[in-house]
Design an enzyme around this catalytic site. Structure first.
Site, short mmCIF file in Angstrom:
data_model
loop_
_atom_site.label_atom_id
_atom_site.label_comp_id
_atom_site.label_asym_id
_atom_site.label_seq_id
_atom_site.Cartn_x
_atom_site.Cartn_y
_atom_site.Cartn_z
N THR A 18 6.16 1.84 4.79
CA THR A 18 7.50 1.26 4.39
C THR A 18 8.43 2.41 3.81
OG1 THR A 18 6.64 -0.82 3.78
CG2 THR A 18 8.91 -0.35 3.05
N LYS A 59 -10.48 14.98 -0.10
CA LYS A 59 -9.67 15.96 -0.17
C LYS A 59 -9.82 17.49 -0.09
CE LYS A 59 -6.29 12.57 -1.88
NZ LYS A 59 -5.89 11.90 -3.48
N LEU A 98 2.16 -0.47 7.84
CA LEU A 98 3.46 -0.60 7.23
C LEU A 98 3.00 -1.15 5.50
CD1 LEU A 98 6.48 -0.47 7.75
CD2 LEU A 98 6.61 -2.95 8.39
N VAL A 110 2.78 0.35 1.42
CA VAL A 110 3.73 1.29 0.85
C VAL A 110 4.19 2.50 1.32
CG1 VAL A 110 3.38 0.13 -1.49
CG2 VAL A 110 1.96 2.33 -0.79
N VAL A 111 3.29 3.24 2.06
CA VAL A 111 3.60 4.43 2.62
C VAL A 111 4.34 4.48 3.91
CG1 VAL A 111 2.88 6.97 3.58
CG2 VAL A 111 1.70 5.95 1.48
N LEU A 123 1.44 3.05 12.83
CA LEU A 123 0.06 2.34 12.47
C LEU A 123 0.10 2.02 10.93
CD1 LEU A 123 -2.46 4.14 14.65
CD2 LEU A 123 -0.89 2.08 15.37
#
Lengths: 429, 429
Positions: A15, A202, A10, A12-13, A8
């Protein structure tokens, strides 16, 4: 045996992850067993920086989470919706989840893990924290023989880049932020990074793993770096410190009860501390455990390559489990949701750096000492450090004190005639 | 379900591991499922720093590896024999192995893994490299989606302690070694640490994991720190470097063939490099991969707590697998044993630092330049850096050059009348 995945997103990550999977030679041999069946995108005809197999592009994301051929859904959309809904639908359809989405996992991790546990599927999220740094897996597995005492991290690359530039060039925040935006290191709307929210997401995830309880992101106290002044960076340096945005999760034992401190804020870090040298877009996480002592993980915390590396490593873990016919155990060893109480910010004890502007230097130092004494704030140092427009600048560093007492003392000090203003209140590691 | 383990050895690491297992609260819940059945020691009546369950002490180690009750044998003896023989017998008896023994795994890893693969048992060795730093698991799993390009580590705490002390105090090697021995940071016979053998064992293990081929420890070129002079540490500092004992495994592409460089030697590390700040008994490993970029792992590389943490984390991994009825796959994804050729040391290209003592400064610099030119050695800098007893000290730093050419040039230079001696030849990262 080929394991079929649906991506789900496309960007930078996505790709980067697709590039690794489509070019498996020289990597873990299980990468060859991954087959990309579908990739969900908003716009089918956008030009892509990658050659994809025919017919993988899909604009209806629902079709991916409902596709009976797909074993693993890899969620790289970011943001809360539709990410949360799609993840839950995929879990209901017994698909394993790999995600890089810290926001959705910090806010809805509890719901997602519980449903995954019932459905018997994995939810892996290495890419959500620290890019390519394998900190999630380390906390879940390699370090888990330890009693974790603290997790302290520089987990946001944008703010670390800005603070590093401010320190090396003496430039002000606004100017460095604009530069960072031009270079793509900061978003057009930078608030999630700059205001500490991303770091709060995070540390929620890391603390949940390290302390074995589901932590609510709303319990994290967070403060960003907009208020950081290049003058404070300069004075901190003179006193032997570097200013970093730290995310801190720490177990504190008080009168036989154990509590967690969960905070994100700019912090004066002593120059000899290992986190003081983590510069630019690098991230680092320092874990302290018993009997381990300190271990630090350092690497690029963002970007296509590092994050994609973490995404594919999670996929490979699931492929390994599925190929070897392993039982999927629950994704997290939950002990319970209230194993530790969270210390409210007023009760968190730390050292402080406070900068005052004063109209009357000889008189004011005595007053400061008296008032701090009334509130049981012990001072490590008081330095008349500079002058600004005829006002004397005084910087104090305290010993450990609870935030409530410090704030009460400062409220009283700010009523003194000799005090013009208190431009900076920062915490010291 | 309880998993039964037998420990071979009850030194500092064995004692540390037993303490963790006997006090499981606040740790991974699987620690509770570990039961220590037997502990093999030399002398049954030696006083111990731990309260053990009755009847666990056993002086005949063979009885442990042959005990049908035991699921996992934890080898903490160190040294080659009887460790190797006992490990192989335990494997033949279908017991899983956890070991902290870098020497036996570096020399006999191939034999041990092959037999374990046939027997269907795990061999885990997180504690063999980097104490509590989870680098073995990271290379096997978290980073395995990457093509590993290099692994560079400070993997020996004794030598790092000595070099750090020499740098901070300007003291000579022999004196610092004696101090380190008094403090227990160096062994009575320090040669395995000081001469680089321990680091060679460790990079053998890391390179085997990172590059997916069984590496023979005899293929590692190693050189220790006995020759390091406090003068060189001082000059290195003036030139912007810190001297560290580095273990380096690096993939180099030359004319379409890929080879591995495997070396251990004292190295000038640029001050801005992340490894330059790893001081004292700390260890660190820097991994570079595609598309990951750089990731560094840092922590205490030795000592009871960190190493025991790694041992128990390996035991927990096996407990997890056994409890969830997982198939045990081969311990290492061997591709084959000669995937890459190893570059002989003469052909390894690196930068060099060379210190000359010269009787005739004005004349010699021209000669140096001419001879280096003949052997295609390009110089980055030539500095007349000091004087010793009327001899001029000249330090050169080269650009990258293969070691053979440099050595040939130095052989010729050493015949010059103006050259008194060449006291130091060091490599530069």
């Amino acid at each position: 045996m080929t394991i079929k995945i649906g991506l789900l997103g496309l960007g930078v990550v996505g790709t980067g992850a697709a590039k690794i999977i489509l070019d498996p030679s020289g990597r873990n041999s299980l990468v060859k067993d991954i087959s990309i069946v579908k990739i969900g995108v908003k716009s089918a005809n956008k030009p892509r920086q990658i050659d994809l197999p025919p017919n993988v592009i899909e604009t209806d994301l629902e079709n991916i989470v409902n596709n009976p051929d797909i074993d693993i859904v890899v969620e790289l959309l970011g943001g809360l919706e539709p990410a949360r809904t799609l993840i839950l639908k995929a879990i209901a359809n017994k698909k394993h989840i790999v995600t890089a989405n810290k926001a959705v996992m910090a806010l809805y991790g509890d719901e997602i893990y519980k449903k995954a546990c019932i459905a018997g599927v994995y939810v892996l999220l290495e890419a959500a924290v620290g890019g390519g740094i394998p900190i999630v897996k380390a906390l879940k597995q390699s370090l888990s023989a330890n009693r974790i005492e603290s997790i302290v991290g520089i987990v946001n690359g944008t703010t670390n880049y800005i603070l590093t530039k401010m320190a090396s060039e003496g430039t002000d925040f606004e100017k460095v932020l604009m530069e960072a935006q031009k270079l793509g290191y900061a978003e057009a709307d930078p608030s999630a990074d700059i205001d500490g929210l991303d770091a709060a997401d995070k540390i929620t995830i890391l603390a949940s793993l390290g302390f074995g309880m589901q932590i609510n992101r709303h319990d994290i106290y967070y403060e960003g770096i907009r208020g950081i002044n290049s003058i404070d960076i300069k004075y901190a340096k003179q006193l032997g410190f570097v200013i970093k945005l730290l995310a801190i999760a720490k177990k504190v034992t008080n009168n036989t009860s154990e509590k967690l401190q969960l905070t994100v804020h700019p912090t004066l870090v002593p120059e000899e501390h290992p986190l003081a040298h983590v510069d630019g877009v690098y991230n680092a996480v320092l874990v302290e455990g018993d009997p381990l002592g300190e271990v630090m993980f350092l690497g690029q915390g963002a970007g296509s390559g590092p994050t994609a590396s973490a995404v594919v490593s999670d996929i490979v873990n699931i492929v390994d489990a599925l190929k070897n016919n392993r039982t999927v155990s629950s994704s997290l060893d939950y002990i319970n949701s209230d194993l530790y109480k969270i210390t409210p910010i007023e009760s968190v004890k730390t050292r402080f750096y406070v900068r005052f502007l004063s109209k009357d230097l000889p008189g004011v130092i005595g007053h400061l000492g008296t008032i701090f004494g009334e509130y049981s704030v012990s001072l490590k140092s008081v330095v008349q450090i500079g002058l600004q427009k005829k006002l004397a600048e005084i910087v104090i560093i305290t010993y450990h004190v609870d935030e409530g007492s410090l704030r009460a003392a400062l409220d009283k000090i700010s009523t003194l005639d000799a005090i013009d203003s208190i431009p900076s209140i920062l915490r010291v590691l």
